[in-house]
Design a protein around this motif. Structure first.
Motif, mmCIF file in Angstrom:
data_model
loop_
_atom_site.group_PDB
_atom_site.id
_atom_site.type_symbol
_atom_site.label_atom_id
_atom_site.label_comp_id
_atom_site.label_asym_id
_atom_site.label_seq_id
_atom_site.Cartn_x
_atom_site.Cartn_y
_atom_site.Cartn_z
ATOM 1 N N LEU A 16 -94.199 61.595 71.076
ATOM 2 C CA LEU A 16 -94.239 60.216 70.581
ATOM 3 C C LEU A 16 -93.050 59.416 71.098
ATOM 4 C CD1 LEU A 16 -95.439 60.881 66.941
ATOM 5 C CD2 LEU A 16 -96.684 59.588 68.685
ATOM 6 N N ASN A 17 -91.878 60.024 71.101
ATOM 7 C CA ASN A 17 -90.701 59.334 71.640
ATOM 8 C C ASN A 17 -90.876 59.024 73.125
ATOM 9 O OD1 ASN A 17 -89.052 59.028 69.349
ATOM 10 N ND2 ASN A 17 -88.380 61.149 69.489
ATOM 11 N N LYS A 18 -91.431 59.968 73.879
ATOM 12 C CA LYS A 18 -91.687 59.748 75.302
ATOM 13 C C LYS A 18 -92.680 58.595 75.496
ATOM 14 C CE LYS A 18 -91.699 60.824 79.714
ATOM 15 N NZ LYS A 18 -90.570 60.580 80.580
ATOM 16 N N SER A 19 -93.714 58.559 74.666
ATOM 17 C CA SER A 19 -94.712 57.491 74.754
ATOM 18 C C SER A 19 -94.090 56.131 74.462
ATOM 19 C CB SER A 19 -95.857 57.761 73.773
ATOM 20 O OG SER A 19 -96.540 58.934 74.128
ATOM 21 N N LEU A 20 -93.213 56.075 73.476
ATOM 22 C CA LEU A 20 -92.539 54.816 73.163
ATOM 23 C C LEU A 20 -91.636 54.365 74.309
ATOM 24 C CD1 LEU A 20 -91.664 55.454 69.410
ATOM 25 C CD2 LEU A 20 -93.337 53.821 70.322
ATOM 26 N N GLU A 21 -90.956 55.325 74.939
ATOM 27 C CA GLU A 21 -90.121 54.999 76.098
ATOM 28 C C GLU A 21 -90.970 54.424 77.233
ATOM 29 O OE1 GLU A 21 -88.019 58.535 77.217
ATOM 30 O OE2 GLU A 21 -86.973 58.653 75.286
ATOM 31 N N GLN A 22 -92.131 55.027 77.465
ATOM 32 C CA GLN A 22 -93.028 54.551 78.516
ATOM 33 C C GLN A 22 -93.536 53.144 78.195
ATOM 34 O OE1 GLN A 22 -95.829 57.795 78.506
ATOM 35 N NE2 GLN A 22 -94.815 58.823 80.213
ATOM 36 N N ALA A 23 -93.879 52.918 76.942
ATOM 37 C CA ALA A 23 -94.353 51.591 76.544
ATOM 38 C C ALA A 23 -93.251 50.556 76.721
ATOM 39 C CB ALA A 23 -94.842 51.620 75.094
ATOM 40 N N ASP A 24 -92.038 50.900 76.311
ATOM 41 C CA ASP A 24 -90.906 49.980 76.470
ATOM 42 C C ASP A 24 -90.636 49.667 77.935
ATOM 43 O OD1 ASP A 24 -90.545 49.820 73.731
ATOM 44 O OD2 ASP A 24 -88.909 51.282 73.689
ATOM 45 N N ALA A 25 -90.927 50.628 78.807
ATOM 46 C CA ALA A 25 -90.703 50.438 80.244
ATOM 47 C C ALA A 25 -91.870 49.706 80.915
ATOM 48 C CB ALA A 25 -90.481 51.790 80.916
ATOM 49 N N GLY A 26 -92.902 49.365 80.133
ATOM 50 C CA GLY A 26 -94.052 48.652 80.688
ATOM 51 C C GLY A 26 -95.053 49.550 81.378
ATOM 52 N N LEU A 27 -94.969 50.838 81.148
ATOM 53 C CA LEU A 27 -95.869 51.794 81.804
ATOM 54 C C LEU A 27 -97.108 52.038 80.938
ATOM 55 C CD1 LEU A 27 -93.125 54.335 82.930
ATOM 56 C CD2 LEU A 27 -94.222 52.559 84.308
ATOM 57 N N VAL A 28 -97.796 50.963 80.611
ATOM 58 C CA VAL A 28 -98.991 51.056 79.764
ATOM 59 C C VAL A 28 -100.161 50.373 80.454
ATOM 60 C CG1 VAL A 28 -97.693 51.169 77.606
ATOM 61 C CG2 VAL A 28 -98.349 48.956 78.522
ATOM 62 N N LYS A 29 -101.361 50.729 80.030
ATOM 63 C CA LYS A 29 -102.573 50.093 80.532
ATOM 64 C C LYS A 29 -103.396 49.636 79.336
ATOM 65 C CE LYS A 29 -102.769 52.911 84.670
ATOM 66 N NZ LYS A 29 -103.482 53.893 85.441
#
Length: 83
Positions: A53-66
Motif C-alpha cells: 500500500l505504501n508503494k502504491s501511494l508513492e507511485q500515485a504521488d509520482a503520477g504513475l497511475v492510469k
C-alpha cells in the motif's frame, strides 16, 4: 495553544474548506467520535500489505497511475470482453 484557541482554529478551517473537504472532514470526525481508529486497522494488516500500500501511494504521488477507464478498456480489448 489553549482548547478555546484550538476550537477557533478548527472552526475557521472548516468555514474556509471547500465542499469536498467538508465531506471528508465530516467522515473523519464521525469515525473519531464513533470510536473508529484507522491506525489500529492499519496495524492489523500484515507487513507485506502495508509495504504494498505504501508503494502504491508513492507511485500515485509520482503520477504513475492510469485512469480506471483506460485499464478496463485495455483488458476488455485484450480478452475480447463485451459490456
Amino acid at each position: 495553544m489553549s482548547t478555546a484557541e484550538l476550537k477557533s482554529e478548527l472552526i475557521d478551517r472548516i468555514e474556509h474548506a471547500d465542499d469536498v473537504q467538508v465531506k471528508q472532514l465530516y467522515g473523519l470526525m464521525l469515525n473519531y467520535f464513533n470510536g473508529h481508529n484507522d491506525i489500529e486497522e492499519w496495524d492489523m494488516l500484515p507487513k507485506y500489505q502495508q509495504d504494498r500500500l505504501n508503494k502504491s501511494l508513492e507511485q500515485a504521488d509520482a503520477g504513475l497511475v492510469k485512469p480506471l477507464g483506460d485499464v478496463t478498456k485495455k483488458i476488455r480489448e485484450k480478452f475480447g470482453l463485451d459490456g
